[in-house]
Design an enzyme around this catalytic site. Structure first.
Site, PDB file in Angstrom:
ATOM      1  N   GLY A   1       0.817  -1.198   0.000  1.00  0.00           N
ATOM      2  CA  GLY A   1       0.000   0.000   0.000  1.00  0.00           C
ATOM      3  C   GLY A   1       0.854   1.252   0.000  1.00  0.00           C
ATOM      4  O   GLY A   1       2.086   1.198   0.110  1.00  0.00           O
TER       5      GLY A   1
ATOM      6  N   GLU B   1       5.948  -5.577   7.286  1.00  0.00           N
ATOM      7  CA  GLU B   1       5.495  -4.410   8.043  1.00  0.00           C
ATOM      8  C   GLU B   1       6.348  -4.073   9.259  1.00  0.00           C
ATOM      9  O   GLU B   1       6.469  -2.904   9.636  1.00  0.00           O
ATOM     10  CB  GLU B   1       4.029  -4.608   8.469  1.00  0.00           C
TER      11      GLU B   1
ATOM     12  N   ASP C   1      -0.985  -6.930   8.160  1.00  0.00           N
ATOM     13  CA  ASP C   1      -2.437  -6.747   8.080  1.00  0.00           C
ATOM     14  C   ASP C   1      -2.933  -7.380   6.779  1.00  0.00           C
ATOM     15  O   ASP C   1      -2.390  -8.384   6.354  1.00  0.00           O
ATOM     16  CB  ASP C   1      -2.807  -5.265   8.211  1.00  0.00           C
TER      17      ASP C   1
END
Length: 355
Positions: free
Chosen positions: A70, A142, A150
């Protein structure tokens, strides 16, 4: 074939009975933004009851990868501007899409060719048929920015063999195609030179051949998984109750890879490690929806109530000094219940409005 806008960030087209969704930001390794998530969601909604579409294919334009994740720089801007609620909009849309893919009534095939990390795992990891190639590099990285896995990543990590879930989640280590199949992040290995042929076959398939049967015609046996050779020490070390105990066990191991892992963990955000350990273990129970709800609690806690996420992005992507100032700074300073606050956090708005 339907016409499509070649300038769009998601190419939406039909090829025979195949609905094809191609992420189209190759210069950014197809990193996801909220507009792309909306486009994919809208296409899946439109094809749900379309009798002309039997299979949905998710892939990426360019040769570098399906999706690098993302847009974390946008997340940094939202956090530092004091607007974590804007981050919530992105996560809510992304996680709803992850669940939609997993529960979609038609077969979803994902080709995780090249780099597939973070948000890319959210697209590919929950598809019904997950394909990797010799170029595939999969990871949930992450913790490298002081964050926690996530997009349903904890659900996949929690179901990996032995304690690979804890290992991959805490270290953010990259999986080869062989590793991804071994760890349960992928189903089939297809050489990249045969991917175009596979796409064509999926679009022109003739009943009664199923998508799974077609993929098997292209499937090959990958090289042995490197992770399989590391399982003994990984299972022993990462079964420890806390991050501190994991670090202590690593210090007693003689394997070169264990020593490298000890060094790596000492450089990562202690809080992110503790939250991730708790998240992977919580996600072993329940379904994907439960895991996403747990992840949402944790990411919104980081976005609005702990400084390490913004600090990690700053150090890696903004100032690029690679010198994050974690709070606390070391694993030894972690409190025994370091992951509890994120687990118990209640977001202002729940992830799913019902259920």
């Amino acid at each position: 074939m339907t016409d499509f806008d070649i300038a769009a960030t998601v190419l939406v087209r039909t090829e025979g009975s195949l609905g094809r969704l191609s992420l189209n930001r190759p210069k950014a390794i197809n990193a996801l933004d909220i507009d792309m998530i909306g486009q994919i969601t809208a296409a899946l909604d439109a094809w749900r009851d379309d009798t002309d579409i039997d299979i949905v294919l998710i892939d990426g334009e360019g040769e570098r990868g399906l999706c690098a994740g993302g847009d974390v720089r946008a997340l940094y801007d939202q956090i530092t501007a004091g607007h974590p609620e804007r981050a919530a909009e992105f996560f809510r849309a992304e996680y709803a899409l992850n669940l939609m893919i997993a529960e979609y009534p038609k077969m979803v095939v994902a080709i995780a060719d090249g780099i597939t990390m973070g948000g890319g795992i959210g697209l590919a990891g929950h598809a019904h048929i997950r394909i990797v190639t010799e170029r595939s590099r999969l990871a949930m990285p992450e913790t490298r920015i002081g964050f926690t896995p996530d997009v349903g990543g904890t659900y996949l990590l929690g179901r990996a063999p032995g304690r690979l879930g804890e290992y991959l989640g805490l270290t953010g280590s990259t999986m080869s195609a062989s590793d991804a199949v071994y760890a349960g992040f992928a189903d089939h290995y297809v050489p990249s030179q045969r991917i175009d042929e596979l796409r064509e076959a999926l679009g022109k398939r003739a009943d009664p051949s199923s998508p799974s049967e077609l993929v098997l015609l292209f499937d090959e046996t990958p090289e042995p998984a490197a992770l399989a050779n590391e399982r003994a020490w990984i299972d022993e070390v990462f079964s420890a109750d806390t991050v501190g105990e994991i670090a202590q066990r690593l210090a007693t191991r003689s394997e070169v890879s264990a020593s490298a892992t000890a060094v790596l963990l000492s450089e990562l955000a202690p809080t992110g490690l503790a939250v991730t350990l708790d998240a992977v273990r919580e996600a072993r129970e329940g379904n994907l929806r439960d895991a996403l709800i747990g992840e949402y609690r944790r990411v919104m806690w980081f976005a609005g109530h702990h400084p390490d996420l913004a600090e990690g992005i700053r150090a890696q992507l903004v100032d690029k000094d690679r010198s994050p100032r974690w709070q606390p700074a070391t694993i030894a300073e972690l409190k025994p219940d370091a992951g509890a606050g994120a687990r118990a956090f209640v977001p202002e708005r729940p992830l799913f409005d019902r259920g």
